[in-house]
Design a protein around this motif. Structure first.
Motif, mmCIF file in Angstrom:
data_model
loop_
_atom_site.group_PDB
_atom_site.id
_atom_site.type_symbol
_atom_site.label_atom_id
_atom_site.label_comp_id
_atom_site.label_asym_id
_atom_site.label_seq_id
_atom_site.Cartn_x
_atom_site.Cartn_y
_atom_site.Cartn_z
ATOM 1 N N UNK A 163 0.835 -1.213 0.000
ATOM 2 C CA UNK A 163 0.000 0.000 0.000
ATOM 3 C C UNK A 163 0.867 1.260 0.000
ATOM 4 N N UNK A 164 2.102 1.095 -0.477
ATOM 5 C CA UNK A 164 3.053 2.199 -0.628
ATOM 6 C C UNK A 164 3.457 2.842 0.694
ATOM 7 N N UNK A 165 3.476 2.043 1.754
ATOM 8 C CA UNK A 165 3.998 2.485 3.042
ATOM 9 C C UNK A 165 5.267 1.683 3.309
ATOM 10 N N UNK A 166 6.407 2.295 3.077
ATOM 11 C CA UNK A 166 7.685 1.599 3.205
ATOM 12 C C UNK A 166 8.358 2.014 4.506
ATOM 13 N N UNK A 167 8.502 1.067 5.431
ATOM 14 C CA UNK A 167 9.099 1.364 6.731
ATOM 15 C C UNK A 167 10.549 0.876 6.832
ATOM 16 N N UNK A 253 9.732 -5.914 25.773
ATOM 17 C CA UNK A 253 8.977 -6.605 24.726
ATOM 18 C C UNK A 253 7.776 -5.787 24.265
ATOM 19 N N UNK A 254 7.284 -4.936 25.119
ATOM 20 C CA UNK A 254 6.091 -4.147 24.794
ATOM 21 C C UNK A 254 6.273 -3.358 23.497
ATOM 22 N N UNK A 255 7.468 -2.875 23.241
ATOM 23 C CA UNK A 255 7.740 -2.077 22.045
ATOM 24 C C UNK A 255 7.346 -2.826 20.777
ATOM 25 N N UNK A 256 7.763 -4.094 20.658
ATOM 26 C CA UNK A 256 7.480 -4.823 19.417
ATOM 27 C C UNK A 256 6.023 -5.275 19.367
ATOM 28 N N UNK A 257 5.423 -5.534 20.517
ATOM 29 C CA UNK A 257 4.008 -5.907 20.516
ATOM 30 C C UNK A 257 3.132 -4.726 20.094
ATOM 31 N N UNK A 258 3.445 -3.542 20.584
ATOM 32 C CA UNK A 258 2.692 -2.358 20.176
ATOM 33 C C UNK A 258 2.966 -1.991 18.726
ATOM 34 N N UNK A 259 4.157 -2.309 18.243
ATOM 35 C CA UNK A 259 4.496 -2.023 16.846
ATOM 36 C C UNK A 259 3.543 -2.724 15.891
ATOM 37 N N UNK A 260 3.147 -3.936 16.218
ATOM 38 C CA UNK A 260 2.224 -4.658 15.345
ATOM 39 C C UNK A 260 0.926 -3.878 15.148
ATOM 40 N N UNK A 261 0.385 -3.361 16.226
ATOM 41 C CA UNK A 261 -0.873 -2.623 16.127
ATOM 42 C C UNK A 261 -0.673 -1.280 15.426
ATOM 43 N N UNK A 262 0.475 -0.658 15.622
ATOM 44 C CA UNK A 262 0.759 0.596 14.930
ATOM 45 C C UNK A 262 0.889 0.377 13.424
ATOM 46 N N UNK A 263 1.518 -0.705 13.025
ATOM 47 C CA UNK A 263 1.585 -1.038 11.602
ATOM 48 C C UNK A 263 0.189 -1.235 11.020
ATOM 49 N N UNK A 264 -0.645 -1.938 11.760
ATOM 50 C CA UNK A 264 -2.017 -2.180 11.322
ATOM 51 C C UNK A 264 -2.779 -0.870 11.166
ATOM 52 N N UNK A 271 -1.947 8.936 8.392
ATOM 53 C CA UNK A 271 -1.856 10.044 9.341
ATOM 54 C C UNK A 271 -0.725 9.901 10.344
ATOM 55 N N UNK A 272 -1.004 10.312 11.578
ATOM 56 C CA UNK A 272 0.004 10.312 12.635
ATOM 57 C C UNK A 272 0.501 8.914 12.998
ATOM 58 N N UNK A 273 -0.306 7.891 12.671
ATOM 59 C CA UNK A 273 0.124 6.525 12.975
ATOM 60 C C UNK A 273 1.412 6.174 12.229
ATOM 61 N N UNK A 274 1.563 6.701 11.027
ATOM 62 C CA UNK A 274 2.745 6.399 10.220
ATOM 63 C C UNK A 274 4.004 6.938 10.895
ATOM 64 N N UNK A 275 3.940 8.174 11.349
ATOM 65 C CA UNK A 275 5.112 8.766 12.000
ATOM 66 C C UNK A 275 5.429 8.073 13.315
#
Length: 289
Positions: A163-167, A253-264, A271-275
């Motif tokens: 979807x053209x979101x390259x992280x 570990x919380x950092x990577x678990x929250x990362x999954x939801x932020x990617x979603x 919007x701000x979720x990308x940053x």
């Protein structure tokens, strides 16, 4: 469509369900939602195109799975069906009120009991699910770091890229997640999987939770998401920890678990979720150096 709804409810209740009132209560990201009433039993109806029937069936199966644990409160499933052009999911209807601290405290105990329920040695589920509108694969794995880094972070990064979101370099990020979790092999817990304040409400002095994205995984995933945007009341966490304390190292570990939801959320809403997602990935890679 409403004749088909009435027929499914007739099979459920043992008598014809004559719809006397119906109100469109929500048109959200994916589905329309209605509350219908025959004067005796109100019913919550999720509606979408006919091709969404399998998604509704999956949601019904997850709610049934959670209900069998006799821990957290979820809506009763009345049925799944379709008409010529629509599919629908029929659920118990509630009169919701904002969650109270007391009810959330009880919910903390209930969630801890859910996470203590059952025994399996593997991570995944017998069927795949969805987190919002995005597919969530649940192929069984023996290694938690491999399961989460590949089927959660890697999968989500690939969807974002399409979807053209390259992280960044997907393999590099997967490796960083796997390294973060390498020494952590938790007891698999049945997760709600989509546990945040928007998916919890109070009815009759108890918390009801809905819209799950279940699988067997690290219980810390549920806690991490609950803390990400609008944390639950302190009483919830106090009761959870009192019933089933988290293991040492959760904050790392919380950092990577929250990362999954932020990617979603980045994929769905941008919007701000990308940053914020970029910030989390940058922090992960920097800390892993």
């Amino acid at each position: 469509m409403w004749k088909s709804v009435s027929q499914v409810l007739a099979d459920q209740f043992g008598a014809y369900y004559s719809i006397k009132e119906k109100a469109n209560v929500h048109t959200g990201e994916m589905h329309e939602a209605w509350v219908i009433d025959d004067g005796i039993q109100p019913v919550f109806v999720k509606v979408n195109g006919k091709n969404f029937r399998s998604m509704f069936r999956t949601e019904a199966d997850q709610l049934a799975l959670l209900a069998k644990t006799n821990t957290v409160n979820v809506p009763q499933v009345y049925g799944v069906g379709c008409s010529h052009s629509h599919s629908f999911l029929l659920l118990e209807a509630f009169r919701f009120t904002p969650p109270s601290a007391q009810a959330m405290a009880q919910f903390g105990t209930q969630l801890a009991r859910l996470h203590s329920f059952g025994q399996t040695e593997h991570y995944g589920l017998d069927f795949d699910t969805w987190l919002g509108p995005l597919y969530q694969p649940n192929e069984w794995k023996d290694d938690w770091a491999k399961f989460f880094s590949e089927q959660r972070i890697g999968w989500q990064l690939q969807i974002c890229k399409e979807k053209n979101l390259d992280f960044g370099d997907i393999k590099h990020i997967i490796a960083a997640v796997q390294e973060r979790l390498a020494k952590h092999q938790p007891k698999p817990a049945l997760l709600h999987g989509n546990l945040w304040i928007e998916n919890c409400a109070q009815a009759d002095e108890r918390i009801v939770t809905y819209d799950p994205a279940c699988y067997w995984g690290d219980r810390e995933c549920d806690i991490a998401f609950s803390e990400l945007f609008e944390p639950f009341p302190a009483e919830f966490y106090e009761n959870y920890h009192r019933t089933y304390p988290l293991e040492e190292g959760y904050d790392e570990r919380k950092l990577v678990y929250q990362l999954y939801y932020l990617l979603n959320f980045s994929c769905r809403f941008h919007g701000n979720y990308v940053e914020l997602t970029k910030t989390f990935i940058s922090r992960l890679l920097k800390e892993n150096q």
